[in-house]
Design an enzyme around this catalytic site. Sequence first.
Site, short mmCIF file in Angstrom:
data_model
loop_
_atom_site.label_atom_id
_atom_site.label_comp_id
_atom_site.label_asym_id
_atom_site.label_seq_id
_atom_site.Cartn_x
_atom_site.Cartn_y
_atom_site.Cartn_z
N ASP A 36 0.82 -1.21 0.00
CA ASP A 36 0.00 0.00 0.00
C ASP A 36 0.86 1.27 0.00
O ASP A 36 0.34 2.38 -0.02
CB ASP A 36 -0.95 0.00 1.20
CG ASP A 36 -2.21 -0.82 0.92
OD1 ASP A 36 -2.32 -1.35 -0.20
OD2 ASP A 36 -3.06 -0.95 1.81
N ASP A 284 -11.59 34.63 -34.31
CA ASP A 284 -11.76 33.27 -33.79
C ASP A 284 -13.14 33.06 -33.18
O ASP A 284 -13.73 32.01 -33.29
CB ASP A 284 -10.75 32.98 -32.67
CG ASP A 284 -9.35 32.89 -33.21
OD1 ASP A 284 -9.21 33.08 -34.42
OD2 ASP A 284 -8.43 32.66 -32.42
N GLY A 419 -7.00 22.24 -34.19
CA GLY A 419 -7.75 21.38 -35.12
C GLY A 419 -7.83 22.03 -36.48
O GLY A 419 -7.67 21.38 -37.52
N LEU A 420 -8.04 23.36 -36.49
CA LEU A 420 -8.11 24.08 -37.77
C LEU A 420 -6.75 24.01 -38.46
O LEU A 420 -6.66 23.75 -39.67
CB LEU A 420 -8.50 25.54 -37.52
CG LEU A 420 -8.55 26.40 -38.76
CD1 LEU A 420 -9.64 25.93 -39.71
CD2 LEU A 420 -8.80 27.86 -38.39
S1 SF4 Z 1 -7.20 0.82 -2.72
FE1 SF4 Z 1 -6.36 -1.26 -2.77
S2 SF4 Z 1 -4.18 -0.96 -3.14
FE2 SF4 Z 1 -5.00 1.02 -2.49
S3 SF4 Z 1 -4.68 1.04 -0.31
FE3 SF4 Z 1 -6.73 0.23 -0.61
S4 SF4 Z 1 -6.45 -2.01 -0.65
FE4 SF4 Z 1 -4.42 -1.10 -0.91
#
Ligand code: SF4
Length: 540
Positions: A36, A284, A419-420
Amino acid sequence: MQLTVWTYEGPPHVGAMRVATGMTGVHYVLHAPQGDTYADLLFTMIERRDHRPPVTYTTFKERDLGSDTAELFSRAARDAYDRFRPEAMLVGSSCTAELIQDDPGGLMSALNLPIPVVALELPAYQRKENWGAAETFYQLVRGLIGRNDGQTPVGSPAGERPRANILGATALGFRHRDDVAEITRLLGQLGIEVNVAAPLGASPHDLQRIPQADVNIPLYPEVAGTLTRWLKREWKMPQTETIPYGVNATREFVQEVAEICGVDPAPVLDAMPTRLPWWSRSVDSNYLTGKRVFVFGDGTHAIAAARVAQEEMGFEVVGLGTYAREFGREVRAAAQAYGVEALISDDYLEVEAQIAELQPELVLGTQMERHIAKRLGIGCAVISAPVHVQDFPARYSPVMGFEGANVLFDTFVHPLVMGLEEHLLGMFREDFEFHDDARPSHHGPGARVEAPEPAPQPAPDAAVPEKQLETAGAEAGDTATLDAPTDAPTWTPDAEQELKKIPFFVRGKVKRNTERFAQARGDREITVETLYDAKAHYSA
Ligand code: SF4
Protein backbone atom coordinates in the site's frame (compact mmCIF):
# COMPACT_ATOMS: atom_id res chain seq x y z
CA MET A 1 -15.37 -1.83 -3.62
CA GLN A 2 -14.89 -2.11 -7.36
CA LEU A 3 -11.75 -3.40 -9.00
CA THR A 4 -11.07 -1.21 -11.99
CA VAL A 5 -8.31 -0.27 -14.39
CA TRP A 6 -8.80 3.44 -13.90
CA THR A 7 -10.28 5.26 -10.98
CA TYR A 8 -11.18 8.92 -10.56
CA GLU A 9 -10.42 8.94 -6.86
CA GLY A 10 -8.22 6.83 -4.62
CA PRO A 11 -9.19 5.54 -1.17
CA PRO A 12 -9.73 8.13 1.61
CA HIS A 13 -6.27 7.68 3.15
CA VAL A 14 -4.81 9.05 -0.11
CA GLY A 15 -6.85 12.20 0.61
CA ALA A 16 -5.29 12.31 4.08
CA MET A 17 -1.87 11.95 2.47
CA ARG A 18 -2.62 14.92 0.19
CA VAL A 19 -3.28 17.07 3.27
CA ALA A 20 -0.20 15.86 5.19
CA THR A 21 2.09 16.11 2.17
CA GLY A 22 0.99 19.67 1.41
CA MET A 23 1.78 20.79 4.95
CA THR A 24 4.95 21.23 6.97
CA GLY A 25 5.42 19.90 10.51
CA VAL A 26 2.86 17.09 10.16
CA HIS A 27 3.61 13.36 10.10
CA TYR A 28 1.13 10.64 9.17
CA VAL A 29 1.49 7.11 10.51
CA LEU A 30 -0.47 4.77 8.32
CA HIS A 31 -1.21 1.22 9.39
CA ALA A 32 -0.87 -0.47 6.01
CA PRO A 33 0.37 -3.75 4.55
CA GLN A 34 3.40 -3.98 2.34
CA GLY A 35 2.26 -2.86 -1.10
CA ASP A 36 0.00 0.00 0.00
CA THR A 37 3.06 2.25 -0.03
CA TYR A 38 2.41 2.73 -3.77
CA ALA A 39 0.69 6.07 -2.99
CA ASP A 40 4.12 7.68 -2.49
CA LEU A 41 4.63 7.51 -6.22
CA LEU A 42 1.68 9.80 -6.89
CA PHE A 43 3.54 12.61 -5.19
CA THR A 44 7.06 11.97 -6.39
CA MET A 45 6.31 10.89 -9.96
CA ILE A 46 3.15 12.82 -10.85
CA GLU A 47 3.58 15.99 -8.83
CA ARG A 48 7.37 15.71 -9.01
CA ARG A 49 7.82 16.75 -5.39
CA ASP A 50 11.40 16.91 -4.22
CA HIS A 51 10.70 14.93 -1.07
CA ARG A 52 8.74 11.86 -0.08
CA PRO A 53 5.37 12.33 1.61
CA PRO A 54 5.75 12.62 5.41
CA VAL A 55 4.22 9.19 5.90
CA THR A 56 5.44 6.20 7.91
CA TYR A 57 3.84 2.91 6.92
CA THR A 58 3.78 -0.01 9.29
CA THR A 59 4.13 -2.30 6.23
CA PHE A 60 2.99 -5.45 7.98
CA LYS A 61 3.32 -8.66 6.04
CA GLU A 62 1.19 -11.75 5.82
CA ARG A 63 3.20 -13.57 8.47
CA ASP A 64 2.68 -10.63 10.89
CA LEU A 65 -1.07 -11.21 10.87
CA GLY A 66 -0.61 -14.18 13.18
CA SER A 67 1.32 -12.09 15.71
CA ASP A 68 0.84 -8.66 17.23
CA THR A 69 0.22 -6.05 14.50
CA ALA A 70 -0.85 -3.55 17.18
CA GLU A 71 2.62 -3.70 18.68
CA LEU A 72 4.05 -3.19 15.21
CA PHE A 73 1.97 -0.02 14.85
CA SER A 74 2.98 1.39 18.25
CA ARG A 75 6.65 0.80 17.52
CA ALA A 76 6.42 2.47 14.08
CA ALA A 77 4.60 5.48 15.57
CA ARG A 78 7.12 5.92 18.37
CA ASP A 79 10.05 5.64 15.92
CA ALA A 80 8.43 8.14 13.56
CA TYR A 81 8.01 10.64 16.37
CA ASP A 82 11.61 10.22 17.53
CA ARG A 83 12.95 10.55 14.02
CA PHE A 84 10.84 13.39 12.56
CA ARG A 85 9.85 15.38 15.66
CA PRO A 86 6.68 16.76 14.01
CA GLU A 87 4.46 19.48 15.48
CA ALA A 88 1.43 17.22 15.08
CA MET A 89 0.71 13.65 13.98
CA LEU A 90 -2.08 11.98 12.04
CA VAL A 91 -2.74 8.27 12.46
CA GLY A 92 -5.03 5.92 10.59
CA SER A 93 -5.41 2.75 8.58
CA SER A 94 -5.38 1.92 4.89
CA CYS A 95 -8.24 -0.09 3.38
CA THR A 96 -6.68 -3.44 4.19
CA ALA A 97 -5.45 -2.51 7.66
CA GLU A 98 -8.94 -1.25 8.53
CA LEU A 99 -10.07 -4.86 8.42
CA ILE A 100 -7.73 -5.97 11.25
CA GLN A 101 -9.18 -3.33 13.61
CA ASP A 102 -6.07 -2.41 15.56
CA ASP A 103 -7.40 1.00 16.71
CA PRO A 104 -4.47 3.33 15.88
CA GLY A 105 -6.09 6.18 17.86
CA GLY A 106 -6.21 4.18 21.08
CA LEU A 107 -2.68 2.91 20.59
CA MET A 108 -1.42 6.47 20.12
CA SER A 109 -3.09 7.65 23.36
CA ALA A 110 -1.20 4.93 25.17
CA LEU A 111 2.08 6.32 23.79
CA ASN A 112 1.32 9.66 25.44
CA LEU A 113 3.31 11.79 22.99
CA PRO A 114 3.77 15.48 23.87
CA ILE A 115 2.19 16.74 20.61
CA PRO A 116 -1.36 16.83 19.22
CA VAL A 117 -2.29 13.50 17.62
CA VAL A 118 -5.38 13.25 15.41
CA ALA A 119 -6.82 9.78 14.87
CA LEU A 120 -8.53 9.54 11.50
CA GLU A 121 -11.57 7.33 11.01
CA LEU A 122 -11.76 7.05 7.24
CA PRO A 123 -14.20 4.35 6.12
CA ALA A 124 -12.34 3.08 3.10
CA TYR A 125 -15.19 1.00 1.78
CA GLN A 126 -17.76 3.78 1.70
CA ARG A 127 -15.78 6.94 1.03
CA LYS A 128 -13.13 8.20 -1.36
CA GLU A 129 -10.12 10.45 -1.70
CA ASN A 130 -11.71 13.93 -1.66
CA TRP A 131 -13.89 13.02 1.29
CA GLY A 132 -10.78 11.71 3.06
CA ALA A 133 -8.95 14.98 2.44
CA ALA A 134 -11.91 17.04 3.69
CA GLU A 135 -12.32 14.93 6.81
CA THR A 136 -8.59 15.02 7.58
CA PHE A 137 -8.39 18.80 7.20
CA TYR A 138 -11.47 19.29 9.36
CA GLN A 139 -10.32 16.88 12.09
CA LEU A 140 -6.85 18.40 12.15
CA VAL A 141 -8.05 22.00 12.50
CA ARG A 142 -10.74 21.03 14.98
CA GLY A 143 -8.19 19.08 17.00
CA LEU A 144 -5.86 22.09 17.06
CA ILE A 145 -8.25 24.99 17.73
CA GLY A 146 -11.00 23.14 19.57
CA ARG A 147 -14.45 24.53 20.20
CA ASN A 148 -15.15 28.25 20.42
CA ASP A 149 -14.73 29.09 24.11
CA GLY A 150 -16.01 32.64 23.60
CA GLN A 151 -12.66 34.00 24.84
CA THR A 152 -10.47 33.44 21.77
CA PRO A 153 -10.59 36.54 19.54
CA VAL A 154 -12.19 35.98 16.14
CA GLY A 155 -11.41 38.21 13.15
CA SER A 156 -8.53 40.57 12.45
CA PRO A 157 -7.31 42.78 15.30
CA ALA A 158 -9.07 46.16 15.48
CA GLY A 159 -7.41 48.85 13.37
CA GLU A 160 -5.57 46.37 11.14
CA ARG A 161 -6.25 45.44 7.53
CA PRO A 162 -8.94 42.80 7.01
CA ARG A 163 -7.72 39.20 6.73
CA ALA A 164 -8.86 36.15 4.83
CA ASN A 165 -8.08 32.43 4.99
CA ILE A 166 -7.66 30.63 1.66
CA LEU A 167 -8.62 27.02 2.35
CA GLY A 168 -8.60 23.72 0.51
CA ALA A 169 -5.38 23.60 -1.53
CA THR A 170 -3.50 20.31 -1.09
CA ALA A 171 -0.63 18.38 -2.58
CA LEU A 172 -1.59 16.69 -5.86
CA GLY A 173 -4.34 19.26 -6.49
CA PHE A 174 -5.17 20.57 -9.93
CA ARG A 175 -3.21 23.89 -10.24
CA HIS A 176 -3.65 24.52 -6.50
CA ARG A 177 -0.21 26.06 -6.05
CA ASP A 178 -0.80 28.76 -8.66
CA ASP A 179 -4.44 29.37 -7.78
CA VAL A 180 -3.46 30.21 -4.21
CA ALA A 181 -0.79 32.63 -5.49
CA GLU A 182 -3.29 34.28 -7.85
CA ILE A 183 -6.02 34.70 -5.25
CA THR A 184 -3.46 35.98 -2.73
CA ARG A 185 -2.46 38.62 -5.28
CA LEU A 186 -6.09 39.53 -5.96
CA LEU A 187 -6.83 39.90 -2.26
CA GLY A 188 -3.71 42.05 -1.89
CA GLN A 189 -5.06 44.39 -4.59
CA LEU A 190 -8.24 44.69 -2.55
CA GLY A 191 -6.26 45.54 0.58
CA ILE A 192 -7.02 42.17 2.23
CA GLU A 193 -4.22 40.20 3.86
CA VAL A 194 -4.01 36.44 3.72
CA ASN A 195 -4.10 35.19 7.31
CA VAL A 196 -3.63 31.46 6.58
CA ALA A 197 -3.49 29.54 3.29
CA ALA A 198 -3.93 25.85 4.08
CA PRO A 199 -3.39 22.94 4.03
CA LEU A 200 -0.83 23.56 1.22
CA GLY A 201 2.20 25.35 2.69
CA ALA A 202 0.82 25.63 6.25
CA SER A 203 2.07 24.18 9.54
CA PRO A 204 -0.06 23.09 12.53
CA HIS A 205 1.03 26.35 14.18
CA ASP A 206 -0.47 28.30 11.24
CA LEU A 207 -3.75 26.38 11.53
CA GLN A 208 -4.11 27.60 15.10
CA ARG A 209 -4.41 31.17 13.74
CA ILE A 210 -7.40 30.36 11.51
CA PRO A 211 -9.96 32.14 13.74
CA GLN A 212 -8.06 35.43 13.38
CA ALA A 213 -9.53 36.18 9.95
CA ASP A 214 -12.63 38.03 8.76
CA VAL A 215 -13.59 35.56 6.06
CA ASN A 216 -12.91 32.00 4.97
CA ILE A 217 -12.49 31.32 1.28
CA PRO A 218 -13.14 27.63 0.51
CA LEU A 219 -11.31 27.72 -2.81
CA TYR A 220 -11.80 23.97 -3.22
CA PRO A 221 -15.04 23.04 -1.46
CA GLU A 222 -14.28 19.35 -2.00
CA VAL A 223 -11.51 19.69 0.59
CA ALA A 224 -12.43 22.80 2.60
CA GLY A 225 -16.24 22.61 2.66
CA THR A 226 -16.59 20.46 5.80
CA LEU A 227 -14.21 22.72 7.72
CA THR A 228 -15.62 26.08 6.62
CA ARG A 229 -19.18 24.99 7.40
CA TRP A 230 -18.03 24.03 10.90
CA LEU A 231 -16.12 27.32 11.30
CA LYS A 232 -19.26 29.15 10.29
CA ARG A 233 -21.40 27.25 12.83
CA GLU A 234 -18.96 27.04 15.70
CA TRP A 235 -16.81 30.15 15.26
CA LYS A 236 -19.35 32.35 13.43
CA MET A 237 -16.85 32.99 10.66
CA PRO A 238 -18.39 34.10 7.33
CA GLN A 239 -17.33 32.41 4.12
CA THR A 240 -17.47 33.14 0.42
CA GLU A 241 -19.68 31.02 -1.83
CA THR A 242 -18.37 32.03 -5.26
CA ILE A 243 -15.50 30.16 -6.88
CA PRO A 244 -13.38 32.76 -8.75
CA TYR A 245 -13.16 30.75 -11.98
CA GLY A 246 -13.59 32.72 -15.20
CA VAL A 247 -14.07 36.47 -15.59
CA ASN A 248 -17.70 36.67 -14.49
CA ALA A 249 -17.28 34.52 -11.38
CA THR A 250 -14.06 36.34 -10.43
CA ARG A 251 -15.91 39.67 -10.59
CA GLU A 252 -18.64 38.24 -8.38
CA PHE A 253 -16.04 36.84 -6.00
CA VAL A 254 -14.32 40.25 -5.73
CA GLN A 255 -17.65 41.87 -4.89
CA GLU A 256 -18.54 39.18 -2.36
CA VAL A 257 -15.24 39.17 -0.48
CA ALA A 258 -15.04 42.99 -0.56
CA GLU A 259 -18.49 43.26 0.96
CA ILE A 260 -17.70 40.81 3.79
CA CYS A 261 -14.40 42.59 4.55
CA GLY A 262 -15.79 46.11 4.12
CA VAL A 263 -13.44 47.25 1.33
CA ASP A 264 -14.12 48.97 -1.99
CA PRO A 265 -13.99 46.55 -4.97
CA ALA A 266 -14.21 49.29 -7.62
CA PRO A 267 -10.48 49.91 -8.22
CA VAL A 268 -9.85 46.19 -8.80
CA LEU A 269 -12.90 45.72 -11.00
CA ASP A 270 -12.09 48.84 -13.05
CA ALA A 271 -8.52 47.69 -13.66
CA MET A 272 -9.56 44.11 -14.42
CA PRO A 273 -6.66 42.59 -16.39
CA THR A 274 -8.59 40.39 -18.79
CA ARG A 275 -8.32 39.77 -22.49
CA LEU A 276 -11.98 38.85 -22.81
CA PRO A 277 -12.90 41.95 -24.87
CA TRP A 278 -10.09 41.16 -27.31
CA TRP A 279 -11.34 37.59 -27.58
CA SER A 280 -14.88 38.77 -28.20
CA ARG A 281 -13.73 41.00 -31.05
CA SER A 282 -11.37 38.48 -32.60
CA VAL A 283 -12.23 36.55 -35.71
CA ASP A 284 -11.76 33.27 -33.79
CA SER A 285 -14.83 33.94 -31.75
CA ASN A 286 -16.96 33.70 -34.89
CA TYR A 287 -16.02 30.23 -35.95
CA LEU A 288 -15.72 28.84 -32.43
CA THR A 289 -19.05 30.16 -31.18
CA GLY A 290 -21.60 27.41 -30.69
CA LYS A 291 -19.05 24.60 -30.39
CA ARG A 292 -20.64 21.64 -28.60
CA VAL A 293 -18.78 20.87 -25.39
CA PHE A 294 -18.96 18.02 -22.87
CA VAL A 295 -17.74 18.86 -19.36
CA PHE A 296 -16.77 16.34 -16.66
CA GLY A 297 -14.68 16.58 -13.50
CA ASP A 298 -14.89 17.11 -9.77
CA GLY A 299 -18.02 19.05 -8.81
CA THR A 300 -16.46 22.49 -8.45
CA HIS A 301 -14.35 22.47 -11.60
CA ALA A 302 -17.04 20.90 -13.77
CA ILE A 303 -19.70 23.44 -12.78
CA ALA A 304 -17.30 26.37 -13.10
CA ALA A 305 -15.86 25.24 -16.46
CA ALA A 306 -19.33 24.74 -17.92
CA ARG A 307 -20.24 28.28 -16.92
CA VAL A 308 -17.14 29.74 -18.57
CA ALA A 309 -17.67 27.63 -21.69
CA GLN A 310 -21.25 28.77 -22.13
CA GLU A 311 -21.20 32.34 -20.80
CA GLU A 312 -17.75 33.53 -21.76
CA MET A 313 -16.70 31.45 -24.76
CA GLY A 314 -20.09 31.13 -26.43
CA PHE A 315 -19.89 27.31 -26.59
CA GLU A 316 -22.91 25.09 -26.12
CA VAL A 317 -22.81 22.75 -23.11
CA VAL A 318 -24.25 19.45 -24.38
CA GLY A 319 -23.19 17.32 -21.41
CA LEU A 320 -22.13 17.94 -17.81
CA GLY A 321 -21.18 15.50 -15.10
CA THR A 322 -19.07 14.61 -12.12
CA TYR A 323 -17.53 11.57 -10.48
CA ALA A 324 -18.00 13.20 -7.07
CA ARG A 325 -21.30 11.91 -5.71
CA GLU A 326 -21.09 14.38 -2.80
CA PHE A 327 -21.56 17.17 -5.36
CA GLY A 328 -24.31 15.46 -7.34
CA ARG A 329 -27.00 17.91 -6.23
CA GLU A 330 -25.02 20.99 -7.32
CA VAL A 331 -24.02 19.45 -10.65
CA ARG A 332 -27.62 18.38 -11.37
CA ALA A 333 -28.82 21.94 -10.72
CA ALA A 334 -26.14 23.37 -13.03
CA ALA A 335 -26.93 20.85 -15.76
CA GLN A 336 -30.60 21.70 -15.59
CA ALA A 337 -29.77 25.31 -16.41
CA TYR A 338 -28.19 24.12 -19.68
CA GLY A 339 -31.12 21.86 -20.46
CA VAL A 340 -29.09 18.64 -20.11
CA GLU A 341 -29.24 15.73 -17.71
CA ALA A 342 -26.22 15.49 -15.39
CA LEU A 343 -24.07 12.37 -15.52
CA ILE A 344 -23.13 11.41 -11.96
CA SER A 345 -20.84 8.41 -12.26
CA ASP A 346 -17.39 7.21 -11.34
CA ASP A 347 -17.45 4.59 -14.08
CA TYR A 348 -15.26 5.87 -16.89
CA LEU A 349 -16.87 3.45 -19.35
CA GLU A 350 -20.21 5.14 -18.76
CA VAL A 351 -18.57 8.52 -19.33
CA GLU A 352 -16.97 7.25 -22.52
CA ALA A 353 -20.32 5.93 -23.79
CA GLN A 354 -21.96 9.27 -23.23
CA ILE A 355 -19.17 11.18 -25.00
CA ALA A 356 -19.38 8.78 -27.94
CA GLU A 357 -23.11 9.24 -28.11
CA LEU A 358 -23.11 13.04 -27.81
CA GLN A 359 -20.23 13.52 -30.25
CA PRO A 360 -19.15 16.89 -28.86
CA GLU A 361 -16.53 18.97 -30.63
CA LEU A 362 -14.63 19.58 -27.39
CA VAL A 363 -14.30 17.67 -24.13
CA LEU A 364 -13.31 19.49 -20.94
CA GLY A 365 -12.50 16.81 -18.40
CA THR A 366 -9.96 14.97 -16.31
CA GLN A 367 -7.02 12.88 -17.43
CA MET A 368 -9.51 10.04 -17.95
CA GLU A 369 -11.52 12.06 -20.44
CA ARG A 370 -8.29 13.10 -22.15
CA HIS A 371 -7.63 9.43 -22.88
CA ILE A 372 -11.23 8.87 -23.93
CA ALA A 373 -11.27 11.92 -26.23
CA LYS A 374 -7.94 10.89 -27.72
CA ARG A 375 -9.35 7.50 -28.58
CA LEU A 376 -12.46 9.05 -30.09
CA GLY A 377 -10.53 11.71 -32.01
CA ILE A 378 -12.15 14.65 -30.22
CA GLY A 379 -10.39 17.80 -29.01
CA CYS A 380 -9.89 17.85 -25.26
CA ALA A 381 -8.53 20.01 -22.46
CA VAL A 382 -7.95 18.91 -18.86
CA ILE A 383 -9.76 21.07 -16.29
CA SER A 384 -9.89 18.90 -13.18
CA ALA A 385 -8.20 16.18 -11.11
CA PRO A 386 -7.36 13.30 -11.43
CA VAL A 387 -4.10 14.83 -12.48
CA HIS A 388 -1.15 13.77 -14.55
CA VAL A 389 2.42 15.08 -14.88
CA GLN A 390 1.52 17.83 -17.34
CA ASP A 391 -0.91 19.31 -14.82
CA PHE A 392 2.11 20.48 -12.83
CA PRO A 393 3.72 22.83 -15.32
CA ALA A 394 6.92 24.61 -14.39
CA ARG A 395 5.42 27.93 -15.53
CA TYR A 396 2.83 29.94 -13.59
CA SER A 397 -0.51 28.60 -14.71
CA PRO A 398 -3.45 29.30 -12.40
CA VAL A 399 -7.06 28.66 -13.42
CA MET A 400 -8.61 30.96 -10.83
CA GLY A 401 -8.72 34.76 -10.74
CA PHE A 402 -8.28 37.09 -13.71
CA GLU A 403 -5.01 35.54 -14.87
CA GLY A 404 -6.67 32.16 -14.47
CA ALA A 405 -9.40 33.33 -16.87
CA ASN A 406 -6.74 34.06 -19.49
CA VAL A 407 -5.27 30.59 -18.94
CA LEU A 408 -8.74 29.07 -19.34
CA PHE A 409 -9.23 30.96 -22.58
CA ASP A 410 -6.08 29.35 -24.00
CA THR A 411 -6.95 25.97 -22.53
CA PHE A 412 -10.42 25.87 -24.06
CA VAL A 413 -9.60 27.40 -27.43
CA HIS A 414 -6.28 25.83 -28.37
CA PRO A 415 -7.61 22.31 -29.03
CA LEU A 416 -10.12 23.79 -31.47
CA VAL A 417 -7.67 26.19 -33.11
CA MET A 418 -5.07 23.47 -33.45
CA GLY A 419 -7.75 21.38 -35.12
CA LEU A 420 -8.11 24.08 -37.77
CA GLU A 421 -4.36 24.18 -38.26
CA GLU A 422 -4.22 20.41 -38.62
CA HIS A 423 -6.97 20.54 -41.19
CA LEU A 424 -5.10 23.18 -43.22
CA LEU A 425 -1.90 21.13 -43.01
CA GLY A 426 -3.84 18.16 -44.28
CA MET A 427 -5.26 20.17 -47.17
CA PHE A 428 -1.86 21.46 -48.24
CA ARG A 429 0.10 18.31 -47.43
CA GLU A 430 0.70 17.54 -51.07
CA ASP A 431 1.44 21.10 -52.12
CA PHE A 432 4.97 21.40 -53.64
CA GLU A 433 5.99 23.88 -50.94
CA PHE A 434 4.64 22.02 -47.98
CA HIS A 435 5.07 18.31 -48.63
CA ASP A 436 7.02 16.26 -46.09
CA ASP A 437 10.38 16.50 -47.92
CA ALA A 438 10.22 20.26 -48.56
CA ARG A 439 12.90 22.44 -46.99
CA PRO A 440 12.04 24.44 -43.93
CA SER A 441 11.20 27.67 -45.79
CA HIS A 442 10.38 28.57 -49.37
CA HIS A 443 12.29 31.85 -48.95
CA GLY A 444 15.88 30.59 -48.71
CA PRO A 445 18.27 29.87 -51.63
CA GLY A 446 17.64 26.57 -53.24
CA ALA A 447 14.35 26.27 -51.45
CA ARG A 448 12.40 25.73 -54.61
CA VAL A 449 12.07 22.05 -55.30
CA GLU A 450 10.25 20.05 -57.84
CA ALA A 451 6.87 18.75 -56.94
CA PRO A 452 7.26 15.20 -55.63
CA GLU A 453 5.37 12.21 -56.74
CA PRO A 454 1.99 12.27 -55.02
CA ALA A 455 2.27 10.58 -51.65
CA PRO A 456 0.60 7.18 -51.53
CA GLN A 457 -2.85 7.32 -50.01
CA PRO A 458 -3.17 5.55 -46.66
CA ALA A 459 -4.94 2.24 -46.77
CA PRO A 460 -8.62 2.97 -46.36
CA ASP A 461 -8.86 1.11 -43.10
CA ALA A 462 -5.55 2.39 -41.69
CA ALA A 463 -5.81 3.34 -38.05
CA VAL A 464 -5.55 7.06 -37.37
CA PRO A 465 -2.00 7.60 -36.14
CA GLU A 466 -1.62 8.16 -32.43
CA LYS A 467 0.10 11.51 -33.00
CA GLN A 468 -2.73 12.78 -35.11
CA LEU A 469 -5.22 11.93 -32.40
CA GLU A 470 -3.10 13.44 -29.72
CA THR A 471 -3.26 16.85 -31.30
CA ALA A 472 -6.70 16.75 -29.82
CA GLY A 473 -8.54 19.40 -31.70
CA ALA A 474 -6.70 18.12 -34.69
CA GLU A 475 -9.56 15.93 -35.43
CA ALA A 476 -12.13 17.86 -33.49
CA GLY A 477 -15.44 16.87 -34.86
CA ASP A 478 -13.83 14.05 -36.78
CA THR A 479 -16.04 11.48 -35.35
CA ALA A 480 -15.78 9.06 -38.19
CA THR A 481 -13.69 6.72 -36.06
CA LEU A 482 -16.03 6.88 -33.10
CA ASP A 483 -17.83 3.90 -31.77
CA ALA A 484 -21.15 4.60 -33.36
CA PRO A 485 -24.39 3.79 -31.58
CA THR A 486 -25.33 0.23 -32.45
CA ASP A 487 -28.28 1.18 -34.67
CA ALA A 488 -26.31 3.88 -36.52
CA PRO A 489 -25.33 3.16 -40.13
CA THR A 490 -21.67 2.35 -40.66
CA TRP A 491 -19.35 4.49 -42.74
CA THR A 492 -17.46 2.95 -45.63
CA PRO A 493 -13.71 3.74 -45.66
CA ASP A 494 -14.18 5.93 -48.77
CA ALA A 495 -16.92 7.91 -47.11
CA GLU A 496 -14.77 8.35 -43.98
CA GLN A 497 -11.93 9.69 -46.14
CA GLU A 498 -14.34 12.07 -47.86
CA LEU A 499 -15.68 13.23 -44.50
CA LYS A 500 -12.16 14.08 -43.37
CA LYS A 501 -11.82 16.56 -46.23
CA ILE A 502 -14.57 18.66 -44.70
CA PRO A 503 -13.24 21.42 -42.41
CA PHE A 504 -13.22 20.18 -38.82
CA PHE A 505 -15.41 22.96 -37.52
CA VAL A 506 -18.41 21.78 -39.55
CA ARG A 507 -17.43 18.12 -39.81
CA GLY A 508 -19.30 17.01 -36.70
CA LYS A 509 -22.50 18.60 -37.94
CA VAL A 510 -22.13 17.12 -41.42
CA LYS A 511 -21.58 13.70 -39.87
CA ARG A 512 -24.65 13.91 -37.67
CA ASN A 513 -26.83 15.21 -40.54
CA THR A 514 -25.63 12.45 -42.86
CA GLU A 515 -26.32 9.74 -40.29
CA ARG A 516 -29.78 11.15 -39.64
CA PHE A 517 -30.44 11.27 -43.38
CA ALA A 518 -29.21 7.69 -43.88
CA GLN A 519 -31.28 6.43 -40.97
CA ALA A 520 -34.39 8.12 -42.34
CA ARG A 521 -33.81 6.37 -45.67
CA GLY A 522 -33.16 3.08 -43.92
CA ASP A 523 -29.57 2.84 -45.24
CA ARG A 524 -27.32 0.54 -43.21
CA GLU A 525 -24.16 1.90 -44.81
CA ILE A 526 -22.98 5.42 -45.60
CA THR A 527 -21.09 5.70 -48.86
CA VAL A 528 -19.63 8.77 -50.59
CA GLU A 529 -22.92 8.99 -52.52
CA THR A 530 -24.94 9.02 -49.30
CA LEU A 531 -22.77 11.88 -48.06
CA TYR A 532 -23.50 13.98 -51.15
CA ASP A 533 -27.17 13.01 -51.23
CA ALA A 534 -27.46 14.24 -47.65
CA LYS A 535 -25.66 17.45 -48.58
CA ALA A 536 -28.09 18.03 -51.45
CA HIS A 537 -31.02 17.23 -49.18
CA TYR A 538 -30.00 19.67 -46.45
CA SER A 539 -29.04 22.45 -48.85
CA ALA A 540 -32.31 22.22 -50.78
S1 SF4 B 1 -7.20 0.82 -2.72
FE1 SF4 B 1 -6.36 -1.26 -2.77
S2 SF4 B 1 -4.18 -0.96 -3.14
FE2 SF4 B 1 -5.00 1.02 -2.49
S3 SF4 B 1 -4.68 1.04 -0.31
FE3 SF4 B 1 -6.73 0.23 -0.61
S4 SF4 B 1 -6.45 -2.01 -0.65
FE4 SF4 B 1 -4.42 -1.10 -0.91
